[in-house]
Design a protein around this motif. Structure first.
Motif, PDB file in Angstrom:
ATOM      1  N   TYR A 100       0.839  -1.205   0.000  1.00 45.97           N
ATOM      2  CA  TYR A 100       0.000   0.000   0.000  1.00 45.97           C
ATOM      3  C   TYR A 100       0.874   1.255   0.000  1.00 45.97           C
ATOM      4  N   CYS A 101       1.870   1.283   0.869  1.00 45.18           N
ATOM      5  CA  CYS A 101       2.737   2.458   0.947  1.00 45.18           C
ATOM      6  C   CYS A 101       3.544   2.634  -0.336  1.00 45.18           C
ATOM      7  N   ALA A 102       3.994   1.536  -0.920  1.00 44.72           N
ATOM      8  CA  ALA A 102       4.745   1.629  -2.171  1.00 44.72           C
ATOM      9  C   ALA A 102       3.874   2.178  -3.300  1.00 44.72           C
ATOM     10  N   ARG A 103       2.623   1.720  -3.382  1.00 45.27           N
ATOM     11  CA  ARG A 103       1.726   2.201  -4.436  1.00 45.27           C
ATOM     12  C   ARG A 103       1.479   3.693  -4.329  1.00 45.27           C
ATOM     13  N   HIS A 104       1.399   4.187  -3.094  1.00 43.49           N
ATOM     14  CA  HIS A 104       1.067   5.595  -2.884  1.00 43.49           C
ATOM     15  C   HIS A 104       2.289   6.463  -2.577  1.00 43.49           C
ATOM     16  N   ASP A 105       3.480   5.884  -2.727  1.00 44.54           N
ATOM     17  CA  ASP A 105       4.734   6.617  -2.543  1.00 44.54           C
ATOM     18  C   ASP A 105       4.806   7.264  -1.161  1.00 44.54           C
ATOM     19  N   LEU A 106       4.565   6.451  -0.137  1.00 46.95           N
ATOM     20  CA  LEU A 106       4.605   6.924   1.245  1.00 46.95           C
ATOM     21  C   LEU A 106       5.805   6.325   1.963  1.00 46.95           C
ATOM     22  N   ASP A 107       6.341   7.053   2.922  1.00 43.59           N
ATOM     23  CA  ASP A 107       7.274   6.480   3.879  1.00 43.59           C
ATOM     24  C   ASP A 107       6.458   5.910   5.032  1.00 43.59           C
TER      25      ASP A 107
ATOM     26  N   ALA B 128      11.171  18.727   3.492  1.00 44.52           N
ATOM     27  CA  ALA B 128      10.544  18.600   4.813  1.00 44.52           C
ATOM     28  C   ALA B 128       9.489  17.506   4.759  1.00 44.52           C
ATOM     29  N   ARG B 129       9.044  17.079   5.933  1.00 40.10           N
ATOM     30  CA  ARG B 129       8.151  15.935   6.004  1.00 40.10           C
ATOM     31  C   ARG B 129       6.817  16.306   6.650  1.00 40.10           C
ATOM     32  N   VAL B 130       5.803  15.568   6.259  1.00 33.59           N
ATOM     33  CA  VAL B 130       4.481  15.677   6.868  1.00 33.59           C
ATOM     34  C   VAL B 130       4.126  14.284   7.374  1.00 33.59           C
ATOM     35  N   SER B 131       3.752  14.204   8.646  1.00 27.78           N
ATOM     36  CA  SER B 131       3.523  12.909   9.289  1.00 27.78           C
ATOM     37  C   SER B 131       2.100  12.838   9.822  1.00 27.78           C
ATOM     38  N   ALA B 132       1.378  11.782   9.446  1.00 31.06           N
ATOM     39  CA  ALA B 132      -0.006  11.595   9.908  1.00 31.06           C
ATOM     40  C   ALA B 132      -0.377  10.133   9.710  1.00 31.06           C
ATOM     41  N   GLY B 133      -1.608   9.798  10.098  1.00 27.10           N
ATOM     42  CA  GLY B 133      -2.132   8.491   9.750  1.00 27.10           C
ATOM     43  C   GLY B 133      -2.107   7.462  10.854  1.00 27.10           C
ATOM     44  N   GLY B 134      -3.234   7.308  11.552  1.00 28.85           N
ATOM     45  CA  GLY B 134      -3.417   6.178  12.448  1.00 28.85           C
ATOM     46  C   GLY B 134      -3.850   4.964  11.647  1.00 28.85           C
ATOM     47  N   SER B 135      -4.479   4.004  12.312  1.00 27.00           N
ATOM     48  CA  SER B 135      -4.875   2.768  11.637  1.00 27.00           C
ATOM     49  C   SER B 135      -6.329   2.778  11.163  1.00 27.00           C
ATOM     50  N   ALA B 136      -7.076   3.837  11.469  1.00 30.94           N
ATOM     51  CA  ALA B 136      -8.495   3.870  11.109  1.00 30.94           C
ATOM     52  C   ALA B 136      -8.803   4.725   9.885  1.00 30.94           C
ATOM     53  N   TRP B 137      -7.954   5.723   9.585  1.00 26.79           N
ATOM     54  CA  TRP B 137      -8.282   6.670   8.529  1.00 26.79           C
ATOM     55  C   TRP B 137      -7.140   6.890   7.544  1.00 26.79           C
ATOM     56  N   PHE B 138      -6.214   5.955   7.416  1.00 28.97           N
ATOM     57  CA  PHE B 138      -5.056   6.263   6.576  1.00 28.97           C
ATOM     58  C   PHE B 138      -5.420   6.423   5.104  1.00 28.97           C
ATOM     59  N   ASP B 139      -6.545   5.864   4.662  1.00 27.31           N
ATOM     60  CA  ASP B 139      -6.972   6.108   3.280  1.00 27.31           C
ATOM     61  C   ASP B 139      -7.353   7.555   3.059  1.00 27.31           C
ATOM     62  N   ARG B 140      -7.950   8.187   4.083  1.00 25.51           N
ATOM     63  CA  ARG B 140      -8.305   9.601   3.962  1.00 25.51           C
ATOM     64  C   ARG B 140      -7.053  10.478   4.016  1.00 25.51           C
ATOM     65  N   VAL B 141      -6.061  10.053   4.794  1.00 28.02           N
ATOM     66  CA  VAL B 141      -4.779  10.764   4.803  1.00 28.02           C
ATOM     67  C   VAL B 141      -4.189  10.781   3.398  1.00 28.02           C
ATOM     68  N   VAL B 142      -4.181   9.624   2.751  1.00 28.28           N
ATOM     69  CA  VAL B 142      -3.638   9.544   1.394  1.00 28.28           C
ATOM     70  C   VAL B 142      -4.437  10.414   0.432  1.00 28.28           C
ATOM     71  N   ALA B 143      -5.759  10.368   0.543  1.00 23.92           N
ATOM     72  CA  ALA B 143      -6.608  11.117  -0.386  1.00 23.92           C
ATOM     73  C   ALA B 143      -6.475  12.623  -0.196  1.00 23.92           C
TER      74      ALA B 143
ATOM     75  N   ILE C 171       4.853  10.724   5.811  1.00 30.30           N
ATOM     76  CA  ILE C 171       5.124   9.572   6.670  1.00 30.30           C
ATOM     77  C   ILE C 171       3.809   9.065   7.235  1.00 30.30           C
ATOM     78  N   LEU C 172       3.494   7.797   6.981  1.00 29.93           N
ATOM     79  CA  LEU C 172       2.309   7.149   7.533  1.00 29.93           C
ATOM     80  C   LEU C 172       2.717   6.364   8.779  1.00 29.93           C
ATOM     81  N   ARG C 173       1.871   6.408   9.840  1.00 28.90           N
ATOM     82  CA  ARG C 173       2.284   5.842  11.127  1.00 28.90           C
ATOM     83  C   ARG C 173       1.370   4.706  11.620  1.00 28.90           C
ATOM     84  N   SER C 174       0.581   4.106  10.780  1.00 30.98           N
ATOM     85  CA  SER C 174      -0.422   3.125  11.209  1.00 30.98           C
ATOM     86  C   SER C 174       0.239   1.910  11.861  1.00 30.98           C
TER      87      SER C 174
END
Length: 397
Positions: free
Chosen positions: A64-71, A232-247, A259-262
């Motif tokens: 998932y992270c690779a598809r959306h180019d996330l760390d 610079a970096r932007v960090s967000a994303g729990g385990s319930a809404w990470f799709d909305r973070v990506v969108a 950076i996704l942190r789920s």
């Protein structure tokens, strides 16, 4: 990628769920012998991790992270289990997130080189240690007091944190976000890392989207003010809404890294996250599968419609929903006993509304909220799909 130093777990009479009146055994012993969970070397209750499910979940999030180019910096506090953290690094994790300096210390002793502490740190002792560490460690700040405390300690990387009304930490306005970011930038000893936020406590998608849009607006404001440098970096994303973070964060400039942190994704569950997983909204991107199971024995059937299992609050999480019963084994075989509902837990007892159970039956329970399952078990048998123990996880507080 971090090459973690994973000490081999060794279990003995102190290890709950294992039954070793004398001597000790290593994870390698179990991997070589592959004993059955039901073969007499374990006692009830026991928490197990199903290997195939955990491996599939790790692969799913990596893809998932690779598809959306996330760390990906999964929240290590979910498991604090070196074996699982090492598997996430092997799958491509960028770093690890923790909640406290103590957890950061554990990860450093395990060799982790990139850590985000998802909190403001004000303890001078911990800050001095962070400043002296050669690893890439980040903290957060939502106040001038937090910035000043970090600056007094020495060289530290700091995110400015945006929060929302009624939430946990994080400034509540973009004016405050700019004030904190400017203070970090102007402190000679500090390095401004970017902006971080946590959306996981918001209950509805519109509220999450509105907050994430505010995060994007805050980043844009800092860039316009010359405070958000390229890279610079932007960090967000729990385990319930990470799709909305990506969108919603797709609107960020492409030179910024997200950076996704789920963290709960590594084991998922049969309750809180099963209901809230983003893969219910974007099924083509998933799925995740519950990997944690607790086996407990029926101790008593004291009245019609009531059975008592030997599992309680000291064994199973109960803060985000009660366990659910999935399977009954009687005399070594899977048995259909009719519906079973968990109604409440005491310290060591679970109340079951059921009619077909007998004393001695073994029940496989799924859990809700993995974070408060791992903290109750220091050693966890890893089982294959035939319930043979193939490894042992050790957890750290």
């Amino acid at each position: 990628m971090t090459a973690m130093e994973v000490p081999e777990p060794r279990v003995d009479w102190r290890s709950k769920g294992f039954f070793l009146p004398a001597g000790e055994r290593s994870a390698s012993d179990y991997a070589r012998e592959k004993p059955s969970l039901f073969g007499g070397g374990f006692t009830w209750p026991v928490l197990t991790l199903r290997q195939s499910a955990a491996e599939a979940n790790i692969a799913t999030m990596a893809a998932y992270c690779a598809r959306h180019d996330l760390d990906f910096a999964p929240h290590a506090k979910t498991t604090m289990a070196p074996g699982l953290l090492a598997a996430q690094f092997a799958a491509g994790a960028w770093g690890m997130t923790v909640a406290t300096p103590s957890q950061a210390l554990v990860l450093r002793r395990l060799g982790v080189q990139r850590i985000q502490i998802a909190n403001e740190v004000l303890d001078a002792t911990a800050l001095r240690w962070l400043a002296e560490e050669s690893a890439e460690i980040y903290i957060q700040a939502d106040s001038l007091a937090g910035v000043e405390a970090a600056a007094r300690a020495g060289r530290i990387r700091v995110f400015a944190e945006l929060g929302h009304p009624g939430g946990r930490t994080g400034v509540r306005t973009l004016d405050e976000l700019e004030e904190v970011a400017r203070a970090i930038t102007e402190a000679e000893s500090l390095e401004f890392a970017g902006v971080t936020a946590y959306e996981g406590q918001l209950p509805t998608e519109p509220e999450v989207d509105a907050f994430l849009d505010q995060l994007v607006a805050g980043v844009s404001r800092l860039r316009a003010a010359g405070l958000m440098p390229p890279g610079a970096r932007v960090s967000a994303g729990g385990s319930a809404w990470f799709d909305r973070v990506v969108a919603r964060l797709a609107a960020l400039p492409r030179d910024l890294r997200l950076i996704l942190r789920s963290g709960a994704s590594v084991t998922h569950d049969d309750g809180f996250y099963a209901e809230r997983t983003p893969f219910r909204r974007v099924p083509d991107e998933g799925p995740l599968t519950a990997a944690l199971e607790i086996w407990a024995q029926v101790l008593s059937v004291p009245e019609k419609g009531l059975a008592i299992a030997g599992m309680g609050k000291r064994d199973a999480p109960f803060d985000e929903g009660l366990p659910v019963a999935w399977e009954v084994r009687r005399d070594g075989a899977k048995t259909d006993t009719g519906p079973i509902a968990v109604t409440k837990l005491n310290d060591h007892h679970t109340y079951l509304a059921a009619d077909g159970l007998q004393p001695g039956d073994l029940i496989r329970f799924g859990i809700s909220h993995p974070c408060t399952a791992f903290d109750k078990w220091r050693h966890i048998p890893v089982v294959d799909d035939d319930h043979r123990v193939v490894d042992v996880l050790q957890t750290y507080l």
